[in-house]
Design an enzyme around this catalytic site. Structure first.
Site, PDB file in Angstrom:
ATOM      1  CG  HIS A  49      -0.247  -0.264   2.518  1.00 53.50           C
ATOM      2  ND1 HIS A  49       0.693   0.582   3.038  1.00 53.50           N
ATOM      3  CD2 HIS A  49      -0.325  -1.308   3.385  1.00 53.50           C
ATOM      4  CE1 HIS A  49       1.123   0.083   4.178  1.00 53.50           C
ATOM      5  NE2 HIS A  49       0.543  -1.064   4.408  1.00 53.50           N
TER       6      HIS A  49
HETATM    7  P1  TYD Z   1      -1.100  -2.736   8.259  1.00 50.12           P
HETATM    8  O1  TYD Z   1      -0.429  -1.402   8.286  1.00 50.12           O
HETATM    9  O2  TYD Z   1      -2.215  -2.924   7.286  1.00 50.12           O
HETATM   10  O3  TYD Z   1       0.000  -3.872   8.029  1.00 50.12           O
HETATM   11  P2  TYD Z   1       0.745  -4.340   6.703  1.00 50.12           P
HETATM   12  O4  TYD Z   1       0.786  -3.136   5.832  1.00 50.12           O
HETATM   13  O5  TYD Z   1       2.084  -4.792   7.122  1.00 50.12           O
HETATM   14  O6  TYD Z   1      -0.043  -5.444   6.099  1.00 50.12           O
HETATM   15  O7  TYD Z   1      -1.590  -3.067   9.729  1.00 50.12           O
HETATM   16  C1  TYD Z   1      -2.045  -4.342  10.097  1.00 50.12           C
HETATM   17  C2  TYD Z   1      -3.006  -4.212  11.277  1.00 50.12           C
HETATM   18  O8  TYD Z   1      -2.370  -3.617  12.390  1.00 50.12           O
HETATM   19  C3  TYD Z   1      -4.221  -3.377  10.967  1.00 50.12           C
HETATM   20  O9  TYD Z   1      -5.333  -4.036  11.526  1.00 50.12           O
HETATM   21  C4  TYD Z   1      -4.012  -2.094  11.705  1.00 50.12           C
HETATM   22  C5  TYD Z   1      -3.078  -2.458  12.826  1.00 50.12           C
HETATM   23  N1  TYD Z   1      -2.089  -1.384  13.134  1.00 50.12           N
HETATM   24  C6  TYD Z   1      -2.305  -0.563  14.221  1.00 50.12           C
HETATM   25  O10 TYD Z   1      -3.306  -0.689  14.947  1.00 50.12           O
HETATM   26  N2  TYD Z   1      -1.365   0.400  14.499  1.00 50.12           N
HETATM   27  C7  TYD Z   1      -0.253   0.573  13.734  1.00 50.12           C
HETATM   28  O11 TYD Z   1       0.562   1.473  14.017  1.00 50.12           O
HETATM   29  C8  TYD Z   1      -0.076  -0.274  12.588  1.00 50.12           C
HETATM   30  C9  TYD Z   1       1.114  -0.117  11.690  1.00 50.12           C
HETATM   31  C10 TYD Z   1      -1.011  -1.246  12.330  1.00 50.12           C
END
Ligand code: TYD
Length: 135
Positions: A49
């Site tokens: 993303h």
């Molecule tokens: P996400 O940023 O979508 O992870 P990736 O890009 O690695 O797949 O985040 C995954 C999950 O973690 C999502 O449910 C949101 C949560 N999250 C938080 O609550 N706080 C944060 O700072 C981050 C980075 C993720």
């Protein structure tokens, strides 16, 4: 500033080495949040993303992984495998993390608090967003 590797300070010592990061000095932003990615099963991909506002620094504190960085025109792969290298990623970049080694630990320092509204999950929307912001 473009995406690229930042050489972090490395204090070599026979007792063990030490590295550090100071906001607005080694990186061009204030750190609002730190998170880390660990226990990644083989073959999994994280990220995939873009962020409209967030700038970040990614460090392989342990092990290794690749970060693919895409500005909408060209893709670059950075292989991180040293805890004294940080990958700086400015805002408006599509990025994906993959090829995590067993027991790897990815530290992400972010310029923003967690904000779902800052994410662009659709690659075509990302391309359209980039075109809209071209000067
Ligand atoms: P996400 O940023 O979508 O992870 P990736 O890009 O690695 O797949 O985040 C995954 C999950 O973690 C999502 O449910 C949101 C949560 N999250 C938080 O609550 N706080 C944060 O700072 C981050 C980075 C993720």
């Amino acid at each position: 500033m473009n995406a690229g590797i930042i050489n972090l300070p490395k204090i070599e010592d026979i007792r063990g080495n030490l590295s550090f990061i100071e906001e607005n000095k080694h990186i061009p932003f204030k750190i609002e949040r730190a998170y880390w990615i660990y226990d990644v099963p083989g073959g999994e991909i994280r990220g995939g993303h873009a962020f409209m506002e967030q700038q970040e620094l990614i460090v392989a504190l342990s092990g290794s992984f690749d970060v693919i960085v895409d500005d909408g025109q060209k893709k670059q792969t950075f292989s991180l495998n040293r805890s004294y290298f940080g990958l700086y990623i400015p805002s408006g970049i599509w990025r994906q993390m993959q090829n995590f080694s067993t027991n790897s630990l990815a530290l992400v320092l972010s310029s923003t608090h967690y904000n779902t509204d800052d994410y662009i999950y659709d690659y075509n929307k990302f391309l359209a967003y980039g075109r809209k912001n071209e000067k």
